[in-house]
Design an enzyme around this catalytic site. Structure first.
Site, PDB file in Angstrom:
ATOM      1  N   GLY A  94      -7.592 -12.448 -15.300  1.00 47.99           N
ATOM      2  CA  GLY A  94      -7.848 -11.334 -14.401  1.00 47.99           C
ATOM      3  C   GLY A  94      -6.660 -10.429 -14.375  1.00 47.99           C
ATOM      4  N   GLY A 104      -4.461  -7.504 -11.627  1.00 51.95           N
ATOM      5  CA  GLY A 104      -4.358  -6.842 -10.333  1.00 51.95           C
ATOM      6  C   GLY A 104      -3.368  -5.723 -10.434  1.00 51.95           C
ATOM      7  N   GLY A 105      -2.927  -5.271  -9.289  1.00 56.35           N
ATOM      8  CA  GLY A 105      -1.983  -4.173  -9.267  1.00 56.35           C
ATOM      9  C   GLY A 105      -0.671  -4.527  -9.947  1.00 56.35           C
ATOM     10  CG  PHE A 106       1.664  -7.035  -8.228  1.00 58.85           C
ATOM     11  CD1 PHE A 106       2.478  -6.015  -7.807  1.00 58.85           C
ATOM     12  CD2 PHE A 106       0.968  -7.763  -7.286  1.00 58.85           C
ATOM     13  CE1 PHE A 106       2.620  -5.725  -6.472  1.00 58.85           C
ATOM     14  CE2 PHE A 106       1.100  -7.478  -5.949  1.00 58.85           C
ATOM     15  CZ  PHE A 106       1.926  -6.464  -5.531  1.00 58.85           C
ATOM     16  CG  ASP A 128      -2.855  -6.077  -1.903  1.00 61.53           C
ATOM     17  OD1 ASP A 128      -3.778  -5.473  -1.323  1.00 61.53           O
ATOM     18  OD2 ASP A 128      -2.696  -6.061  -3.132  1.00 61.53           O
TER      19      ASP A 128
END
Ligand SMILES: *[C@@H]1O[C@H](CO)[C@@H](O)[C@H](O)[C@H]1NC(C)=O
Ligand SMILES: *[C@@H]1O[C@H](CO)[C@@H](O)[C@H](O)[C@H]1NC(C)=O
Ligand SMILES: *[C@@H]1O[C@H](CO)[C@@H](O)[C@H](O)[C@H]1NC(C)=O
Ligand SMILES: *[C@@H]1O[C@H](CO)[C@@H](O)[C@H](O)[C@H]1NC(C)=O
Ligand SMILES: *[C@@H]1O[C@H](CO)[C@@H](O)[C@H](O)[C@H]1NC(C)=O
Ligand SMILES: *[C@@H]1O[C@H](CO)[C@@H](O)[C@H](O)[C@H]1NC(C)=O
Ligand SMILES: *[C@@H]1O[C@H](CO)[C@@H](O)[C@H](O)[C@H]1NC(C)=O
Ligand SMILES: *[C@@H]1O[C@H](CO)[C@@H](O)[C@H](O)[C@H]1NC(C)=O
Ligand SMILES: *[C@@H]1O[C@H](CO)[C@@H](O)[C@H](O)[C@H]1NC(C)=O
Ligand SMILES: *[C@@H]1O[C@H](CO)[C@@H](O)[C@H](O)[C@H]1NC(C)=O
Ligand SMILES: *[C@@H]1O[C@H](CO)[C@@H](O)[C@H](O)[C@H]1NC(C)=O
Length: 818
Positions: free
Chosen positions: A507, A509-511, A624
């Protein structure tokens, strides 16, 4: 008397100096408590003036990496040294102990340098018999008539430097023709006026321009419609700042105020050519970027100077193109790129001894934004002719052939790498032949030598490979043994091996992206490749990681190790076989989480968060919380993931959140209104997520009798009407514990109260879910009530949480895109 804070804002003070200052402070208490300069008072050395309410300080300071001193005003309550106004930005002094800011005989405020020469003055024409200067709590320094303090003769907000404070004016004085513009610093060490400025349109329309060296406008705000600038959509929603446009005979200007006094906020014309609105976050000890224009840094005109190229995907943003180096590396490193880049090797055509030097060549650069001021050559029909047209004129520095021939003479400005717009193309940069590897000549003789070398190389490679392979095997066994005790510093090459060269993506994410892998002892791991972290040094990364690594709780994902090599930063976690909560909740698969699992998951998450907020050494705010960041192990025990990344990412993270991609539906109102973020912001996000756990659907995607509904509104209303059964995921049928359901709905509704004081702490949430605490009926949150009253607002909210709107939304720092 309260002891004054040490004036250590801009450089660290030694302990003895500190004692000395305390000593001086105690001897001259007046100098510190007073907010005014009157006839007999002056500022010199470390003496300072503090505003009445203690918001601002006036005194000498020295910027980082500078040895010069300036008279400035800065925030007293902000731990990062942040000046908002500077008197002598062009005329610094070297010895602040011998320089003096005082009232002169004519009543003006003047700055005298070491040799008592006047180097700065307020320059007001004064008829008053005596004057005083007052540092106000708004950050304004005002020179007033001593016998009539309301008569202002001069004030600093009318003469801004690079910062626009609430209450300040930014506009045009039609009488004196003076334009109050914000002008950026020259470099991070030099507050002298730089090349970027923001000013109101001198033609009298209500729009702002950002200009480069007062000659090129590269951004305009579009005209004011009475409420917002249409090109700044961030001002549109729940904006916490009240802008007013005043246009009369004498002046036209904008001013603004902050709706909450506690919010510390400022606009700054940044060194990077962007106008930025920043808000101080006490909890993060960071300035949070609320919005910036132009949105993309590379849109700033000539940001990287001549022959500099801007890149959004790597830091630093500016690099010299091939064959060039910064004209002055010191200035370049301090972000002053006006000097641009210069050739390492002069062109052949401009050298005098042309006989024995090879002709200049072209270096192709793909995917470039082509520089400004192209000269089209309509008569040239082929790429070869285009190249020779350029070669034949010594001032020609580059050409491009895409359909037609364009050439450039002199400096190349506004280059951008990896550019995708309509004006992109391949730029052929003219360089001296010695700057480019040999490609055409001497091919025959080279070939034989190459063949020999290759044979030798193959033998070497085989030997080296065997050695490395053996070592690696040893290392991997070693690494595997270390797991379970302390954090393991992994090598990048090992992680590459463990994850089969990052082939199985779990997956993103933002990071950054997450990949599955196996340690040599076949423990499954998840490896997260962090992106946008380049600003953080190795040391800080390790320090932060070791903090996160020591936090252990059954409901927090465990960090096993990390990798920090060059610019690469990776985190290694235990692998969670059931994936993330959003996949379990929202995907239309056959397996539906039963009520008991859901309740235990909600409880587990609450326990994990309570631990983060209350039990571990430094309170960690997750910032978050959303189903994507909750992972489930083989027996559906929830683990909060990505905690501590907020801390690690600092400013990058704030940018990510400011752009609010996808996460919007879980963000507490204080993120938008700009007041401080506390642990209660996590509580809000938890409440939103709890509603989704109950309903099994995204809050924004729910339908009620065919209409799109914002689920939290529906939930709050049904709860008050005593009809919670309507809210639960219908796939569960009757298999629901009504008492637990009602408790969960109540908690969720308490968690999403607008006012953070009304929200429970995570520890209380745990106790309530465990059934140890009773809970009252919550009020319907005010923002949800509004939605009930005006149904058209529903779309507004659901838009915010959909990904579609986040794409049209600004991306303030494109460097941290995933
Ligand atoms: C300043 O000092 C002079 C003499 O030292 C004194 O007469 C005068 O009152 C003082 N003024 C103020 C405002 O303190
Ligand atoms: C500025 O100072 C910091 C330490 O205060 C140092 O790390 C940095 O390299 C300096 N920058 C330049 C360009 O000298
Ligand atoms: C003080 O300023 C004057 C006028 O600008 C200048 O001539 C003099 O050199 C300065 N003194 C010092 C010590 O810099
Ligand atoms: C004050 O006036 C002088 C001469 O008119 C000018 O050189 C100087 O820049 C002015 N200073 C300020 C702060 O406006
Ligand atoms: C202001 O008006 C003049 C004349 O109408 C025009 O040439 C100029 O471009 C305008 N300036 C701006 C900044 O719009
Ligand atoms: C702005 O830059 C251009 C090109 O470098 C130069 O010709 C011009 O003089 C500059 N203008 C100012 C006001 O510095
Ligand atoms: C905004 O500021 C103006 C002028 O200061 C004031 O008249 C107006 O009431 C304010 N509006 C709000 C919503 O605070
Ligand atoms: C580079 O710039 C700095 C600051 O402007 C200056 O002090 C230095 O002399 C310059 N170096 C060179 C090599 O020009
Ligand atoms: C070329 O020669 C002229 C005159 O001899 C001299 O002024 C100039 O600097 C030389 N240019 C280069 C690039 O060497
Ligand atoms: C080279 O190009 C420049 C700019 O187009 C032009 O002014 C100059 O005359 C040209 N020189 C020659 C030798 O053609
Ligand atoms: C450019 O855009 C295309 C399609 O919009 C995309 O596939 C490609 O990855 C983009 N390239 C870069 C460097 O962003």
């Amino acid at each position: 008397m309260a002891l004054p804070k040490t004036p250590s804002l801009f450089r660290p003070l030694s302990f003895s100096l500190l004692l000395f200052i305390l000593f001086v402070a105690l001897r001259t208490p007046l100098s510190f408590s007073s907010a005014t300069i009157s006839a007999n008072f002056s500022i010199s050395g470390d003496r300072q003036l503090t505003s009445k309410g203690g918001n601002f300080v006036l005194g000498f300071f020295s910027p980082p990496n500078s040895t010069k001193y300036y008279i400035g005003i800065w925030y007293k309550k902000v731990s990062q040294p942040t000046s908002v106004w500077i008197a002598n930005r062009e005329t610094p002094v070297s010895d602040h102990t011998k320089s003096e800011l005082k009232l002169s005989d004519d009543g003006n405020l003047v700055l005298l340098n070491e040799s008592k020469a006047q180097i700065w003055s307020t320059n007001a024409s004064i008829s008053a018999s005596y004057t005083v200067a007052v540092l106000q709590d708004s950050g304004n320094l005002a020179l007033t008539d001593g016998s009539n303090p309301s008569k202002i003769l001069w004030q600093s907000v009318d003469n801004p430097t690079d910062t626009w404070l609430p209450g300040g004016k930014l506009g045009l004085n039609k009488v004196t023709k003076q334009n109050q513009r914000l002008i950026s610093w020259k470099s991070s060490a030099d507050p002298a006026p730089g090349i970027f400025s923001l000013e109101l349109d001198p033609n009298g329309t209500s729009q702002y321009f950002i200009q480069w060296n007062k000659s090129v406008s590269y951004w305009t705000s579009a005209t004011w419609n009475g409420r917002i600038f249409s090109d700044v959509p961030e001002m549109n929603e729940n904006y916490n700042y009240n802008f007013t446009y005043v246009n009369n005979r004498d002046e036209s200007y904008f001013t603004y105020s902050v709706k909450y006094d506690s919010v510390i906020s400022r606009f700054v014309m940044d060194l990077s050519g962007q106008i930025r609105q920043l808000t101080w976050m006490e909890d993060l000890q960071e300035w949070i970027l609320f919005w910036a224009q132009p949105k993309a840094l590379c849109e700033v005109h000539s940001l990287c100077g001549s022959f500099g190229s801007c890149s959004v995907s790597s830091l630093p943003f500016c690099k010299c193109v091939k064959g060039f180096a910064a004209r002055n590396q010191t200035e370049w490193d301090l972000e002053d790129r006006t000097g641009g880049c210069v050739r390492n090797t002069p062109l052949q055509c401009s050298s005098n001894s042309s006989a024995n030097v090879e002709k200049d060549r072209f270096y192709p650069m793909d995917g470039m934004r082509l520089p400004v001021n192209a000269q089209n050559q309509p008569d040239v029909g082929s790429a070869e002719d285009c190249a020779s047209t350029c070669l034949n004129n010594c001032s020609c520095t580059a050409y491009s052939f895409g359909g037609g021939c364009s050439v450039w003479h002199g400096d190349l400005i506004n280059l951008q790498n990896q550019y995708n717009g309509s004006d992109s193309g391949t730029l052929y940069l003219r360089l001296a032949a010695s700057e480019l590897p040999d490609s055409t000549s001497k091919k025959g003789t080279v070939a034989g030598a190459v063949a020999g070398a290759v044979a030798g190389l193959v033998v070497c490679v085989v030997i080296v490979w065997v050695v490395i392979w053996r070592r690696r095997k040893r290392r991997m066994i070693h690494a595997a043994k270390a797991v379970g005790r302390t954090l393991v510093p992994f090598r990048y090459s090992d992680l590459q091996h463990f994850t089969k060269n990052f082939s199985e993506k779990l997956g993103g994410g933002g990071f950054g992206l997450v990949f599955k892998g196996f340690l040599p002892d076949s423990t499954a791991i998840a490896v997260k490749k962090l992106e946008g972290l380049r600003l953080h040094g190795e040391k800080q990364f390790r320090a932060e990681v070791s903090t996160i690594g020591t936090v252990q709780h059954v409901n927090l994902v465990r960090l096993l190790g990390f990798c920090s090599e060059g610019t690469r930063r990776l985190l290694v976690y235990e692998f969670m076989p059931k994936g993330s909560l959003d996949a379990q909740l929202f995907q239309n698969n056959s397996m539906v989480l039963d009520w008991n699992k859901r309740y235990q998951i909600a409880l587990g998450i609450a326990r994990g968060l309570a631990y983060l907020h209350e039990k571990c050494r430094d309170c960690i705010i997750h910032c978050d919380i959303k189903p994507e960041n909750i992972l489930l192990d083989a027996s559906f025990v929830p683990k909060v993931a990505d905690f501590g990344l907020a801390k690690l990412f600092g400013r990058e993270f704030s940018r990510e959140l400011t752009t609010m991609r996808g996460t919007r539906g879980y963000l507490a109102p204080e993120w938008i209104t700009g007041v401080a973020i506390t642990a209660k912001s996590d509580v809000y996000s938890y409440g939103m997520m709890l509603l989704e756990i109950i309903s099994g659907k995204r809050n924004s995607e729910q339908t009620e009798e065919g209409k799109a509904t914002f689920f939290p509104t529906l939930a709050a209303n049904k709860l008050v009407q005593g009809d919670v059964q309507r809210l639960v995921d219908h796939r569960l049928g009757d298999d629901v514990n009504i008492e637990e359901l009602e408790r969960a709905c109540k908690i969720a509704c308490w968690c999403i109260q607008d006012d953070e004081i009304s929200r429970p702490a995570m520890g209380q949430v745990v106790q309530i879910l465990e059934g140890f605490l009773e809970i009252n009926m919550p009020p319907i949150p005010r923002s949800l009530q509004i939605l009930v009253e005006s149904p058209e607002n529903i779309n507004f909210f659901s838009d915010l949480s959909s990904n579609q709107s986040s794409q049209t939304r600004s991306t303030i720092c494109t460097g941290s895109q995933s």
